[in-house]
Design a protein around this motif. Structure first.
Motif, PDB file in Angstrom:
ATOM      1  N   ASN A  86      49.911  -0.785 -77.927  1.00 57.53           N
ATOM      2  CA  ASN A  86      49.322   0.194 -77.025  1.00 57.53           C
ATOM      3  C   ASN A  86      50.351   0.878 -76.154  1.00 57.53           C
ATOM      4  O   ASN A  86      50.386   2.089 -76.060  1.00 57.53           O
ATOM      5  N   HIS A  87      51.205   0.096 -75.475  1.00 55.49           N
ATOM      6  CA  HIS A  87      52.242   0.705 -74.642  1.00 55.49           C
ATOM      7  C   HIS A  87      53.343  -0.287 -74.325  1.00 55.49           C
ATOM      8  O   HIS A  87      53.187  -1.481 -74.510  1.00 55.49           O
ATOM      9  N   PHE A 125      51.970   6.104 -65.877  1.00 53.38           N
ATOM     10  CA  PHE A 125      52.209   6.220 -67.305  1.00 53.38           C
ATOM     11  C   PHE A 125      52.784   7.575 -67.672  1.00 53.38           C
ATOM     12  O   PHE A 125      52.330   8.605 -67.174  1.00 53.38           O
ATOM     13  N   PRO A 128      51.723  10.259 -73.835  1.00 52.37           N
ATOM     14  CA  PRO A 128      52.301  10.169 -75.182  1.00 52.37           C
ATOM     15  C   PRO A 128      52.617  11.528 -75.816  1.00 52.37           C
ATOM     16  O   PRO A 128      53.407  11.589 -76.750  1.00 52.37           O
ATOM     17  N   GLY A 138      56.203  10.830 -74.450  1.00 54.69           N
ATOM     18  CA  GLY A 138      56.504   9.630 -75.220  1.00 54.69           C
ATOM     19  C   GLY A 138      56.526   9.796 -76.721  1.00 54.69           C
ATOM     20  O   GLY A 138      56.689   8.819 -77.444  1.00 54.69           O
ATOM     21  N   VAL A 141      54.034   7.538 -78.049  1.00 57.69           N
ATOM     22  CA  VAL A 141      54.017   6.215 -77.420  1.00 57.69           C
ATOM     23  C   VAL A 141      53.686   6.373 -75.939  1.00 57.69           C
ATOM     24  O   VAL A 141      54.302   7.186 -75.243  1.00 57.69           O
ATOM     25  N   LEU A 142      52.720   5.602 -75.467  1.00 57.07           N
ATOM     26  CA  LEU A 142      52.413   5.547 -74.049  1.00 57.07           C
ATOM     27  C   LEU A 142      53.458   4.644 -73.395  1.00 57.07           C
ATOM     28  O   LEU A 142      53.716   3.534 -73.875  1.00 57.07           O
ATOM     29  N   VAL A 143      54.099   5.126 -72.321  1.00 64.41           N
ATOM     30  CA  VAL A 143      55.146   4.359 -71.644  1.00 64.41           C
ATOM     31  C   VAL A 143      54.705   4.139 -70.204  1.00 64.41           C
ATOM     32  O   VAL A 143      54.416   5.099 -69.484  1.00 64.41           O
ATOM     33  N   GLU A 144      54.658   2.871 -69.799  1.00 63.71           N
ATOM     34  CA  GLU A 144      54.285   2.522 -68.426  1.00 63.71           C
ATOM     35  C   GLU A 144      55.552   2.301 -67.616  1.00 63.71           C
ATOM     36  O   GLU A 144      56.450   1.573 -68.042  1.00 63.71           O
TER      37      GLU A 144
END
Length: 162
Positions: A86-87, A125, A128, A138, A141-144
């Motif tokens: 997911n992230h 976040f 993406p 991203g 891609v989800l980046v936290e």
């Protein structure tokens, strides 16, 4: 867009990896029962459409979370189970400075702004997907980004100093 200025923050290391599935009991079978990760907490949020077990690899300031997530409602968004990885969460030494600088560079953030995350740290976040106004994102891609507490900043500084 101008050339990037000197970055006013540092990415210190991996804070978490979030894995989604339709049923987190199947994820627990691998990550907890087979690989031996410790469940250190749980988190549930209607707004985030998530029911998660927070697990840990390692300890102290170098502990990495592995969040095992399932949706509260599989037909609602966000669909935390739709992408198995997911992230990825990154420790950031100065989250407000990072958000300000990255926004000025054209980085797109997901809605919600800086807020408390499941583990109690301030988070936000990166989206993406970029758009016309904010083309950097991203790339799927989800980046936290996770604001690192002082002990984590100190531990990474000591590690870097050798």
């Amino acid at each position: 867009m101008n050339a990037p200025q000197q970055r006013p923050f540092k990415v210190l290391g991996i804070q978490q990896i979030a894995i989604g599935g339709p049923d987190k009991t199947r994820l627990r079978k691998l990550w907890v029962d087979m690989l031996g990760l410790e469940v250190t907490g749980t988190f549930s949020s209607e707004r985030e459409n998530v029911d998660e077990d927070i697990c840990a690899i390692g300890s102290g300031p170098f502990k990495v979370e592995v969040d095992l997530m399932q949706p509260l409602d599989p037909d609602k968004k966000p669909a935390v189970h739709a992408t198995p990885l997911n992230h990825v969460g990154l420790w950031i030494d100065d989250l407000p400075a990072a958000v300000g600088w990255l926004t000025a560079q054209g980085v797109r953030f997901a809605p919600g702004g800086i807020r408390k995350g499941a583990a109690g740290f301030d988070i936000c976040f990166l989206h993406p997907k970029g758009n016309e106004e904010y083309p950097i994102a991203g790339e799927g891609v989800l980046v936290e980004l996770v604001h690192a507490p002082p002990e984590v900043v100190k531990a990474f500084a000591a590690l870097a100093a050798g």
